[in-house]
Structure formats: C-alpha cells, structure tokens
Design a protein around this motif. Sequence first.
Motif, short mmCIF file in Angstrom:
data_model
loop_
_atom_site.label_atom_id
_atom_site.label_comp_id
_atom_site.label_asym_id
_atom_site.label_seq_id
_atom_site.Cartn_x
_atom_site.Cartn_y
_atom_site.Cartn_z
N GLU A 152 0.86 -1.15 0.21
CA GLU A 152 -0.12 -0.06 -0.09
C GLU A 152 0.92 1.39 0.16
O GLU A 152 2.10 1.16 0.35
CB GLU A 152 -0.87 -0.06 1.40
CG GLU A 152 -1.87 -1.07 1.39
CD GLU A 152 -2.55 -0.98 2.70
OE1 GLU A 152 -3.42 -0.26 2.78
OE2 GLU A 152 -2.52 -2.05 3.41
N CYS A 153 0.38 2.16 -0.51
CA CYS A 153 1.06 3.53 -0.50
C CYS A 153 0.17 4.85 -0.22
O CYS A 153 -0.67 5.22 -0.57
CB CYS A 153 1.78 3.85 -1.90
SG CYS A 153 2.75 5.16 -1.93
N ILE A 154 1.11 5.53 0.83
CA ILE A 154 0.55 6.72 1.19
C ILE A 154 1.51 7.97 0.61
O ILE A 154 2.69 7.92 1.13
CB ILE A 154 0.23 7.21 2.53
CG1 ILE A 154 -0.49 6.12 3.16
CG2 ILE A 154 0.06 8.35 2.97
CD1 ILE A 154 -0.69 6.13 4.59
N ALA A 155 1.13 8.77 -0.22
CA ALA A 155 1.98 9.68 -0.79
C ALA A 155 1.66 10.94 -0.25
O ALA A 155 0.66 11.65 -0.16
CB ALA A 155 1.65 9.92 -2.33
N VAL A 156 2.75 11.66 0.42
CA VAL A 156 2.85 12.86 1.17
C VAL A 156 3.64 13.88 0.49
O VAL A 156 4.60 13.76 -0.07
CB VAL A 156 3.43 12.74 2.50
CG1 VAL A 156 2.39 11.79 3.34
CG2 VAL A 156 4.85 12.06 2.62
N ALA A 157 2.69 15.16 0.45
CA ALA A 157 3.24 16.43 -0.63
C ALA A 157 4.19 17.15 0.44
O ALA A 157 3.82 18.55 0.58
CB ALA A 157 2.27 17.01 -1.12
N THR A 158 5.15 16.52 1.07
CA THR A 158 5.95 17.37 2.01
C THR A 158 7.31 17.50 1.28
O THR A 158 8.18 18.16 1.89
CB THR A 158 6.51 16.69 3.11
OG1 THR A 158 6.90 15.10 2.88
CG2 THR A 158 5.26 16.32 4.22
N GLY A 159 7.43 17.10 0.02
CA GLY A 159 8.71 17.53 -0.82
C GLY A 159 8.24 18.37 -1.93
O GLY A 159 7.67 19.22 -1.87
N SER A 214 0.05 15.99 4.28
CA SER A 214 0.98 15.58 5.24
C SER A 214 0.32 14.35 6.07
O SER A 214 -0.74 14.13 6.02
CB SER A 214 1.43 16.60 6.24
OG SER A 214 0.46 16.70 7.18
N LEU A 215 1.28 13.73 6.99
CA LEU A 215 0.61 12.49 7.61
C LEU A 215 -0.32 12.96 8.60
O LEU A 215 -0.99 12.20 9.25
CB LEU A 215 1.89 11.78 8.12
CG LEU A 215 2.45 10.97 7.29
CD1 LEU A 215 3.80 10.15 7.88
CD2 LEU A 215 1.88 9.79 6.52
N ALA A 216 -0.48 14.19 8.92
CA ALA A 216 -1.28 15.04 9.83
C ALA A 216 -2.77 14.80 9.54
O ALA A 216 -3.71 15.00 10.28
CB ALA A 216 -1.00 16.36 10.17
N ALA A 217 -2.93 14.48 8.01
CA ALA A 217 -4.32 14.17 7.63
C ALA A 217 -4.72 13.31 8.12
O ALA A 217 -4.58 12.01 8.39
CB ALA A 217 -4.09 14.33 6.11
N ALA A 218 -6.17 13.38 8.35
CA ALA A 218 -6.80 12.25 9.10
C ALA A 218 -7.03 11.12 8.33
O ALA A 218 -7.25 9.79 8.65
CB ALA A 218 -8.27 12.73 9.50
N GLU A 219 -7.32 11.25 6.90
CA GLU A 219 -7.13 10.05 6.08
C GLU A 219 -6.16 9.33 6.19
O GLU A 219 -6.12 8.07 5.80
CB GLU A 219 -7.38 10.66 4.61
CG GLU A 219 -8.36 11.62 4.25
CD GLU A 219 -7.99 13.16 4.37
OE1 GLU A 219 -8.00 13.62 3.18
OE2 GLU A 219 -7.26 13.53 5.24
#
Length: 89
Positions: free
Chosen positions: A50-57, A75-80
């Motif tokens: 599975e993959c969570i892509a975070v727009a921190t870059g 970011s990983l702070a997102a509830a989803e």
Amino acid sequence: GCDHADRARLLAVGAERGAARLGAPPSACRVVVIGDTPKDVAAARAIGAECIAVATGSYSVEALREHGPDLAVPSLAAAEATRLLLAPE
C-alpha cells in the motif's frame, strides 16, 4: 538506503526484515510505504505494498495522485492518512 540501489528492492529488503522481526512470512504482513515522490509510489506498487504519498517534498498532492498511490495527502497529519494506517487489512 545502503541495502540496494534499486528503490523497489530496497523496500522489499525492509519488508523482509520487518516480517522476520515479527516471525511471520512476508506474505502475511501488511506493508505500507510512505513516500513523497512518484518513484516512492512506483516502488511501493512494484512490491505490492500500500502507499501513502505525502506532499512534503517537491511534488503536490495532485502530482502524486497521478501516480496511483492508495492515498495522497499534504502531510501525515491528515485524518485520511491515520485512517488508512489504522485500517484493518
């Protein structure tokens, strides 16, 4: 990053080590890759994770979403992100 130059193989090595620590076969383990580039998404897909892509870059949520992660968030702070991480298989 020193276990392999190929990103997908590097993730596979990590998944294998995690499974060994759990005393379980890799096929019995849930692997979730968190990354901030299209290459991270592709590598996760290559190993069946599975993959969570975070727009921190350098990539926006929209740009990351185009590469097919399970979830793209700012970011990983997102509830989803929390829901996906805590979701049962």
